[in-house]
Motif scaffolding. Structure first.
Motif, PDB file in Angstrom:
ATOM      1  N   ALA A   1      -6.646  52.905  77.106  1.00 36.99           N
ATOM      2  CA  ALA A   1      -5.294  52.374  77.276  1.00 36.99           C
ATOM      3  C   ALA A   1      -5.362  50.966  77.864  1.00 36.99           C
ATOM      4  N   VAL A   2      -4.337  50.194  77.626  1.00 35.77           N
ATOM      5  CA  VAL A   2      -4.267  48.830  78.149  1.00 35.77           C
ATOM      6  C   VAL A   2      -4.203  48.869  79.677  1.00 35.77           C
ATOM      7  N   ARG A   3      -5.041  48.072  80.322  1.00 36.48           N
ATOM      8  CA  ARG A   3      -4.966  47.900  81.776  1.00 36.48           C
ATOM      9  C   ARG A   3      -4.034  46.718  82.054  1.00 36.48           C
ATOM     10  N   HIS A   4      -2.914  46.984  82.661  1.00 34.08           N
ATOM     11  CA  HIS A   4      -1.957  45.905  82.898  1.00 34.08           C
ATOM     12  C   HIS A   4      -2.473  44.908  83.932  1.00 34.08           C
ATOM     13  N   THR A   5      -3.229  45.378  84.908  1.00 36.01           N
ATOM     14  CA  THR A   5      -3.915  44.493  85.850  1.00 36.01           C
ATOM     15  C   THR A   5      -5.284  45.086  86.144  1.00 36.01           C
ATOM     16  N   MET A   6      -6.249  44.203  86.384  1.00 33.38           N
ATOM     17  CA  MET A   6      -7.607  44.651  86.670  1.00 33.38           C
ATOM     18  C   MET A   6      -8.262  43.622  87.576  1.00 33.38           C
ATOM     19  N   ALA A   7      -8.813  44.096  88.699  1.00 31.90           N
ATOM     20  CA  ALA A   7      -9.429  43.200  89.672  1.00 31.90           C
ATOM     21  C   ALA A   7     -10.704  43.837  90.199  1.00 31.90           C
ATOM     22  N   ALA A   8     -11.414  43.085  91.041  1.00 32.20           N
ATOM     23  CA  ALA A   8     -12.650  43.589  91.631  1.00 32.20           C
ATOM     24  C   ALA A   8     -12.376  44.886  92.383  1.00 32.20           C
ATOM     25  N   GLY A   9     -13.243  45.862  92.182  1.00 26.94           N
ATOM     26  CA  GLY A   9     -13.083  47.150  92.832  1.00 26.94           C
ATOM     27  C   GLY A   9     -12.373  48.178  91.983  1.00 26.94           C
ATOM     28  N   ASP A  10     -11.703  47.744  90.915  1.00 27.77           N
ATOM     29  CA  ASP A  10     -11.043  48.696  90.027  1.00 27.77           C
ATOM     30  C   ASP A  10     -12.080  49.453  89.193  1.00 27.77           C
ATOM     31  N   THR A  11     -11.720  50.643  88.777  1.00 25.98           N
ATOM     32  CA  THR A  11     -12.615  51.453  87.957  1.00 25.98           C
ATOM     33  C   THR A  11     -12.910  50.741  86.637  1.00 25.98           C
ATOM     34  N   PRO A  12     -14.173  50.623  86.250  1.00 22.33           N
ATOM     35  CA  PRO A  12     -14.498  49.964  84.973  1.00 22.33           C
ATOM     36  C   PRO A  12     -13.877  50.699  83.786  1.00 22.33           C
ATOM     37  N   ILE A  13     -13.649  49.976  82.724  1.00 25.38           N
ATOM     38  CA  ILE A  13     -13.222  50.585  81.468  1.00 25.38           C
ATOM     39  C   ILE A  13     -14.471  51.084  80.752  1.00 25.38           C
ATOM     40  N   GLU A  14     -14.520  52.366  80.449  1.00 27.37           N
ATOM     41  CA  GLU A  14     -15.652  52.957  79.744  1.00 27.37           C
ATOM     42  C   GLU A  14     -15.131  53.714  78.527  1.00 27.37           C
ATOM     43  N   TRP A  15     -15.822  53.535  77.418  1.00 29.58           N
ATOM     44  CA  TRP A  15     -15.375  54.133  76.160  1.00 29.58           C
ATOM     45  C   TRP A  15     -16.595  54.522  75.338  1.00 29.58           C
ATOM     46  N   THR A  16     -16.591  55.738  74.829  1.00 28.45           N
ATOM     47  CA  THR A  16     -17.660  56.218  73.958  1.00 28.45           C
ATOM     48  C   THR A  16     -17.062  56.633  72.619  1.00 28.45           C
ATOM     49  N   PHE A  17     -17.623  56.129  71.542  1.00 29.91           N
ATOM     50  CA  PHE A  17     -17.199  56.528  70.199  1.00 29.91           C
ATOM     51  C   PHE A  17     -18.441  56.730  69.341  1.00 29.91           C
ATOM     52  N   ARG A  18     -18.274  57.391  68.212  1.00 28.73           N
ATOM     53  CA  ARG A  18     -19.414  57.753  67.362  1.00 28.73           C
ATOM     54  C   ARG A  18     -19.195  57.276  65.937  1.00 28.73           C
ATOM     55  N   HIS A  19     -20.253  56.677  65.395  1.00 31.82           N
ATOM     56  CA  HIS A  19     -20.231  56.226  64.010  1.00 31.82           C
ATOM     57  C   HIS A  19     -21.656  56.223  63.475  1.00 31.82           C
ATOM     58  N   PRO A  20     -21.841  56.541  62.206  1.00 36.13           N
ATOM     59  CA  PRO A  20     -23.172  56.392  61.604  1.00 36.13           C
ATOM     60  C   PRO A  20     -23.615  54.933  61.649  1.00 36.13           C
ATOM     61  N   ALA A  21     -24.924  54.727  61.648  1.00 33.91           N
ATOM     62  CA  ALA A  21     -25.458  53.371  61.763  1.00 33.91           C
ATOM     63  C   ALA A  21     -24.978  52.479  60.634  1.00 33.91           C
ATOM     64  N   GLU A  22     -24.868  53.034  59.403  1.00 31.39           N
ATOM     65  CA  GLU A  22     -24.450  52.204  58.274  1.00 31.39           C
ATOM     66  C   GLU A  22     -22.998  51.755  58.408  1.00 31.39           C
ATOM     67  N   VAL A  23     -22.182  52.523  59.124  1.00 30.71           N
ATOM     68  CA  VAL A  23     -20.792  52.126  59.361  1.00 30.71           C
ATOM     69  C   VAL A  23     -20.721  51.100  60.486  1.00 30.71           C
ATOM     70  N   ALA A  24     -21.498  51.318  61.536  1.00 32.38           N
ATOM     71  CA  ALA A  24     -21.479  50.415  62.689  1.00 32.38           C
ATOM     72  C   ALA A  24     -22.008  49.029  62.353  1.00 32.38           C
ATOM     73  N   GLU A  25     -22.742  48.889  61.256  1.00 28.53           N
ATOM     74  CA  GLU A  25     -23.257  47.574  60.871  1.00 28.53           C
ATOM     75  C   GLU A  25     -22.138  46.582  60.574  1.00 28.53           C
TER      76      GLU A  25
END
Length: 207
Positions: free
Chosen positions: A90-114
């Motif tokens: 989701a969009v972070r409306h504000t982000m500063a030092a000490g805020d939780t990092p944005i982390e995202w994991t998604f899956r794609h075959p290597a030929e698609v990720a190229e």
């Protein structure tokens, strides 16, 4: 041909006058602009493949440090039609030092990720206004780019150059006729999470 050279001469003269006026205004407004300070800040951005838990998994991480405040931080995936069943952050409306990092994991075959790249965009105060900034990384190569806006003067020069190239009877090349006016991507490198800690991440010498 005389008309073409006349247009070129008039354009150069106009540009010279505008540059002189702009410099005069900047000097005269120095006390006004000195009240504004560009807000700094550091970012640590990474996007890489991680097959340790699941084949074809890609992990994205974005965090900030320093005194700056980042607004409307958005992470997006381009070059593929879907995100492997994972909702993008989701969009972070504000982000500063000490805020939780944005982390995202998604899956794609290597030929698609190229064909895919990840982009992070945000807005920060700059002088008397705001400016949008962005980082983008190609997944297959790991090459990282930052978006750089052209200055007002550079935009004007490029606009005039493209105008002349499109109307010149002499072919000047497609690159000049389609000259970008507003900005460009430039190769760069990113800080890491350890860099945001400064010397705390590096022990002193033992002797």
């Amino acid at each position: 041909m005389d008309l073409v050279w006349g247009v070129v001469a008039l354009t150069v003269a106009t540009l010279t006058v505008l540059l002189a006026v702009r410099r005069f205004v900047m000097v005269g407004s120095q006390l006004v602009f000195s009240r504004y300070v560009a807000v700094g800040g550091l970012v640590a951005f990474s996007a890489y493949r991680d097959d340790s838990d699941s084949p074809g998994a890609y992990r994205v991480r974005f965090e900030v440090g320093g005194p700056g405040v980042f607004h409307n931080v958005t992470v997006q995936l381009f070059g593929v039609s879907e995100t492997g069943g994972e909702q993008r952050p989701a969009v972070r409306h504000t982000m500063a030092a000490g805020d939780t990092p944005i982390e995202w994991t998604f899956r794609h075959p290597a030929e698609v990720a190229e064909r895919a790249w990840v982009m992070v965009t945000w807005v920060r105060p700059y002088l008397q206004g705001v400016e949008s900034e962005a980082l983008a990384q190609w997944l297959p190569t790991g090459r990282l780019y930052e978006w750089r806006w052209y200055s007002e003067t550079t935009r004007y020069v490029r606009t005039v150059t493209r105008f002349i190239a499109r109307r010149s009877p002499v072919p000047l090349g497609a690159s000049m006729r389609e000259l970008p006016l507003y900005g460009r991507w430039r190769r760069t490198s990113s800080n890491t999470s350890a860099d945001l800690l400064g010397p705390a991440a590096t022990p002193p010498p033992t002797s």
